[in-house]
Scaffold this active site. Sequence first.
Site, PDB file in Angstrom:
ATOM      1  CG  HIS A 202      -1.641   1.243   1.499  1.00 27.31           C
ATOM      2  ND1 HIS A 202      -2.437   1.932   0.614  1.00 27.31           N
ATOM      3  CD2 HIS A 202      -1.576   2.012   2.617  1.00 27.31           C
ATOM      4  CE1 HIS A 202      -2.851   3.059   1.183  1.00 27.31           C
ATOM      5  NE2 HIS A 202      -2.330   3.130   2.397  1.00 27.31           N
TER       6      HIS A 202
ATOM      7  CG  HIS B 191       0.675   7.144   4.195  1.00 23.55           C
ATOM      8  ND1 HIS B 191       1.078   6.292   3.204  1.00 23.55           N
ATOM      9  CD2 HIS B 191      -0.579   6.773   4.521  1.00 23.55           C
ATOM     10  CE1 HIS B 191       0.108   5.447   2.931  1.00 23.55           C
ATOM     11  NE2 HIS B 191      -0.916   5.704   3.713  1.00 23.55           N
TER      12      HIS B 191
ATOM     13  CD  GLU C 280      -3.810   6.529  11.756  1.00 21.82           C
ATOM     14  OE1 GLU C 280      -3.436   7.103  10.720  1.00 21.82           O
ATOM     15  OE2 GLU C 280      -4.991   6.294  12.033  1.00 21.82           O
ATOM     16  CG  ASP C 281      -1.681   1.870  10.750  1.00 18.63           C
ATOM     17  OD1 ASP C 281      -2.446   2.406  11.568  1.00 18.63           O
ATOM     18  OD2 ASP C 281      -1.928   1.774   9.536  1.00 18.63           O
TER      19      ASP C 281
ATOM     20  CG  ASP D  94      -4.033   6.851   2.479  1.00 23.51           C
ATOM     21  OD1 ASP D  94      -3.716   5.657   2.334  1.00 23.51           O
ATOM     22  OD2 ASP D  94      -4.622   7.293   3.489  1.00 23.51           O
TER      23      ASP D  94
END
Length: 494
Positions: free
Chosen positions: A50, A74, A78-79, A146
């Site tokens: 991705h 990106h 967050e992940d 995205d």
Amino acid sequence: MISMKKTQLLDKANSRFSKKQLARLETAIDFAAQAHATQKRIGGEPYIIHPVAVAGYLCDWNLDLDTLIAGLLHDVVEDTDVELPEIEKQFGHDVAFLVDGVTKLGELRKGMREIDSYLPATKDNLTKLLIATGQDIRVIIIKLADRLNNLQTLYALPRDKQQKIALESLRVFAPLADRLNMGRVRVQIEEISFSYLDKHRFNFLKKQMKKRLGRASKKLDRVRADVAKLLNQNHIKFTMDGRIKSVYSLHKKLEKYEQNLDAIHDLIALRIIVPNKNACYQALGLINGLYTPMTDRIKDYIAMPKPNGYQSLHTTVVTPDEQIVEFQIRTERMHDYAERGLAASFHYNEQKLTDAYKKGQIAAMPANLDWIADLQKAAARLAAGQKVDTEKLRLNLFSDRIFVYTPRGDIFDLPDGALPLDFAYRVHSDVGARAQSFKVNGRIAKSDTPLKTGDVVEIITRNNIRPTIDWLKRIVTSHARQKIKQQLRRELKK
Ligand code: MN
């Protein structure tokens, strides 16, 4: 599969960057792959596919290296366990700044989840959030990349999620791409979203269009040949191709024309690209002379660009065998700008412009979208090779602002440290004046509780409440102070 995708991205970037830059890009790919190593996309693919795809779009759109790297990273903050300081250490301040913008946007959105069903407000809120966090326009462009990739893998999601994402893409992201004059991205987003939202209609229109185009194709070949001959005779250099109307824009147009397909004259348009502006007008004159132009459909978007900066000459003509054809005539630069918009400008003014983007970001308040107008003006000027006053574009940033919701889902921004009464006055000065108590996230809160981003604040009002001098201690914003003073003076006069 991963190494293949990695090679594809490096190949793409190869012609645009130096060896040293490519090495930096490769480091970033490996860094992201490492960070996401244990994760998978919902479709079962390794997660890294991705972000590599996102960076691929950014490369196609000619964005600078920092943006490509931020695209790769990106989702990392967050992940995964990786934190922002590490990104800053490895890849520098600019990359970290961009990643932070994308991450913040994700965090802010979490607070919106419960109001997803309330669409008009959601749409508005999301646009505001995009703008607020997109202090650097490149953050918004990364979000568009995205979203585009998420749409392309939408098949892996359950149906209700597909619908939600498709609808949001159509209502928020496609218009945003349009405002940035990123025509190609807008069309991609619209086509995929529409095909999920109304599969039946999408397929039906696609079939209809195919039929029409099949019938017209012989006649069109003839038109192409005749026009090519004419331009050659007049020594105009050109390239010509056909652009087929997108299914979604046909759908929208048919709504206006009472579903009459015969009334749509631009199912296919012939696009002619010429070296300069003079040649545009010359070609227009020749084509209008060769066929019968529909006079009300000659449009000069070169002299009068569209609000998003789009430039082109349009004319719709009728051929002797009664084929209606639309022509779009423009220069290479206008064409590139129409397809890639703001992103394309990077390519023309590389360094200068990156700076302008960084500074010329954002707008006054999220409540109005003036910044977009400013941005468009700036973008149009940049596309025309003119200078832009970045000072004028520089506006207050949102780094020290918080975002607070009403129970209905409307969003308001306030300075960090704002109190419930500030919020009440921000909503409306009459609401502020009658505020008796507050609920924050469903619980009664004291009036000296500082608000945080994502808080849902309910104001309980009573008609017999009046502001007192004490209230000035329960606020921090100058807006509320000014309103309270006005109201106190008014009371005094009475
Ligand atoms: Mn993502």
